[in-house]
Motif scaffolding. Structure first.
Motif, PDB file in Angstrom:
ATOM      1  N   GLY A 269       0.831  -1.201   0.000  1.00 28.65           N
ATOM      2  CA  GLY A 269       0.000   0.000   0.000  1.00 28.65           C
ATOM      3  C   GLY A 269       0.862   1.246   0.000  1.00 28.65           C
ATOM      4  N   ASP A 270       0.214   2.382  -0.070  1.00 34.10           N
ATOM      5  CA  ASP A 270       0.935   3.651  -0.022  1.00 34.10           C
ATOM      6  C   ASP A 270       0.147   4.660   0.782  1.00 34.10           C
ATOM      7  N   GLY A 271       0.779   5.805   1.055  1.00 33.78           N
ATOM      8  CA  GLY A 271       0.150   6.839   1.855  1.00 33.78           C
ATOM      9  C   GLY A 271       0.912   8.134   1.728  1.00 33.78           C
ATOM     10  N   LYS A 272       0.722   9.020   2.683  1.00 33.31           N
ATOM     11  CA  LYS A 272       1.444  10.286   2.669  1.00 33.31           C
ATOM     12  C   LYS A 272       2.947  10.022   2.751  1.00 33.31           C
ATOM     13  N   GLU A 273       3.701  10.794   1.978  1.00 30.03           N
ATOM     14  CA  GLU A 273       5.144  10.563   1.854  1.00 30.03           C
ATOM     15  C   GLU A 273       5.855  10.585   3.201  1.00 30.03           C
ATOM     16  N   ASP A 274       5.530  11.560   4.058  1.00 29.98           N
ATOM     17  CA  ASP A 274       6.226  11.659   5.341  1.00 29.98           C
ATOM     18  C   ASP A 274       5.885  10.495   6.260  1.00 29.98           C
ATOM     19  N   TYR A 275       4.631   9.980   6.177  1.00 29.66           N
ATOM     20  CA  TYR A 275       4.255   8.848   7.028  1.00 29.66           C
ATOM     21  C   TYR A 275       4.894   7.552   6.520  1.00 29.66           C
ATOM     22  N   GLU A 276       4.958   7.376   5.228  1.00 26.93           N
ATOM     23  CA  GLU A 276       5.649   6.206   4.673  1.00 26.93           C
ATOM     24  C   GLU A 276       7.111   6.199   5.126  1.00 26.93           C
ATOM     25  N   LYS A 277       7.739   7.357   5.064  1.00 30.50           N
ATOM     26  CA  LYS A 277       9.140   7.480   5.477  1.00 30.50           C
ATOM     27  C   LYS A 277       9.301   7.129   6.947  1.00 30.50           C
ATOM     28  N   TYR A 278       8.366   7.591   7.770  1.00 25.21           N
ATOM     29  CA  TYR A 278       8.393   7.288   9.202  1.00 25.21           C
ATOM     30  C   TYR A 278       8.283   5.774   9.440  1.00 25.21           C
ATOM     31  N   LEU A 279       7.341   5.118   8.751  1.00 22.79           N
ATOM     32  CA  LEU A 279       7.164   3.669   8.922  1.00 22.79           C
ATOM     33  C   LEU A 279       8.410   2.891   8.510  1.00 22.79           C
ATOM     34  N   LYS A 280       9.005   3.300   7.401  1.00 25.63           N
ATOM     35  CA  LYS A 280      10.193   2.594   6.914  1.00 25.63           C
ATOM     36  C   LYS A 280      11.378   2.793   7.853  1.00 25.63           C
ATOM     37  N   THR A 281      11.473   3.960   8.452  1.00 24.05           N
ATOM     38  CA  THR A 281      12.526   4.197   9.444  1.00 24.05           C
ATOM     39  C   THR A 281      12.300   3.329  10.668  1.00 24.05           C
TER      40      THR A 281
END
Length: 411
Positions: A269-281
């Motif tokens: 899935g995908d979402g807001k860029e900053d939240y995706e970045k947070y999850l991946k971190t």
């Protein structure tokens, strides 16, 4: 009165026109359009867009009218919007008079017998009054909480709202009264319908129905029988929008704490860029957590062993659950909203309190270590899918409802 055999012209109104860019609501909408067209009805879709003016395109037999959104910005983007900008957008969306001319034009040109309204963002509750003034019978399908909550989730900062906050009361005050203009209201679960009724929305509407969304049988194209040998590595799956209300952070926490020696967590899935970045971190400490991006369900489900639906918010239905059922996949899901209406705990899936990471870990351990339980859940989930795969019965329910509304308006 309209003859029982007469074919109808149905105007669908929703926010998005493309099912692959939306979610379960858009997919269900297109499933319904295709099924109705197969029965000889004419379907028109009016949706918002970020293109100038009003233009008509064709998707198969369907006329799709795209109306430029008359608000501060196009909401279906990953661009970062300030809190002030979002508030102003929603303030304009309380009663967006600027969008109603599009409705007048399309109704004048297409002359529909009835209108079926789905997602409201961009159109606002003003569309109900517009159609009432045009003497077009209408029904509202409730896919989420947008009618009573601008965030559409009735949650904030990871906590569910039992009552409307002051902001929701302000921004949704007119909707409570405008909603009485519709001729019928449909909830995609008992939960979502009664939630609106409890808050005073649609209380005077004469026809109230629950019609669960259906899954397109064409989704299931690959081998769906349960087989342990298919998977050398146990794969825990999540598919859907990447959003804080979906509980993905807690799923990652549960996976990291579960200490499963040969398991991976696949997040699609995908979402807001900053939240995706947070999850991946957050997940970067364990290479076994795989972010797949947006993938087709038919390519995702056959590759996983179990699906986890960790929603913190009160889900209206959660279409990923019947999709997983169709592939014979056990589901571990939160006790939220309409989800428990589809899962019998211990029979075709497991339910847990999403506020308890330990409960989720316990459910994952049970399915991971108990092969007999896994087989039983898989077998029963496959049986449960037959109801949701019966698209003929589903579209017949809507067709009957349309005729009931038309009959009521001709009395």
């Amino acid at each position: 009165m309209q003859s029982i055999n007469r074919k109808m012209t149905i105007l669908f109104i929703s926010s998005l026109s493309e099912s692959d860019k939306g979610g379960g609501a858009e997919q269900s909408l297109w499933n319904q359009i295709k099924a109705l067209e197969n029965k000889g009805h004419k379907c028109i879709l009016l949706a918002t867009s970020n293109h100038k003016g009003l233009k008509c395109t064709k998707v198969g037999e369907t006329s799709v009218w795209l109306a430029n959104i008359r608000n501060l910005y196009w909401p279906y983007t990953n661009q970062k919007i300030s809190k002030a900008g979002k508030f102003i957008w929603h303030l304009l969306d309380v009663y967006n008079i600027f969008m109603q001319n599009y409705v007048y034009k399309v109704v004048h040109m297409e002359k529909p017998h009835i209108a079926s309204i789905h997602n409201l963002p961009g159109w606002s509750g003003a569309v109900w009054r517009t159609l009432k003034n045009l003497h077009i019978p209408m029904l509202q399908v409730l896919h989420d909480h947008y009618t009573c909550c601008p965030r559409a989730t009735m949650s904030i900062d990871g906590k569910n709202c039992n009552l409307q906050c002051y902001q929701c009361k302000l921004l949704r005050f007119p909707h409570k009264y405008l909603s009485q203009n519709v001729d019928a209201v449909v909830g995609v679960s008992n939960y979502i319908l009664h939630r609106h009724l409890e808050l005073g929305y649609f209380s005077q509407v004469p026809i109230k129905k629950v019609i669960y969304n259906s899954v397109d049988p064409q989704l299931v194209k690959s081998k769906t029988d349960y087989s342990e040998e298919q998977h050398r590595i146990f794969k825990i799956g999540y598919i859907g929008r990447l959003d804080p209300a979906k509980g993905i952070e807690r799923l990652i926490d549960a996976y990291l704490q579960a200490n499963l020696p040969s398991a991976q967590l696949w997040i699609a899935g995908d979402g807001k860029e900053d939240y995706e970045k947070y999850l991946k971190t957050k997940a970067s400490c364990d290479p076994r957590i795989v972010f797949m991006g947006r993938v087709k369900p038919s390519e995702f489900y056959p590759k996983i062993n179990i699906l986890v639906v960790p929603s913190i918010c009160q889900e209206s239905q959660g279409m990923v659950i019947p999709e997983a059922f169709a592939f014979g996949k056990p589901v571990i899901a939160s006790k939220r909203g309409g989800i428990p209406e589809m899962i019998n705990d211990g029979e075709n899936g497991l339910l847990f309190d999403p506020d308890s990471v330990s409960e989720l870990i316990s459910c994952i351990h049970r399915v991971y270590y108990d092969q007999n339980l896994r087989y039983s859940l898989s077998k029963n989930s496959k049986k449960s899918s037959s109801y949701f795969l019966n698209i003929d019965s589903w579209v017949n329910a809507y067709e009957e409802l349309y005729r009931q509304v038309l009959h009521q308006n001709h009395e």
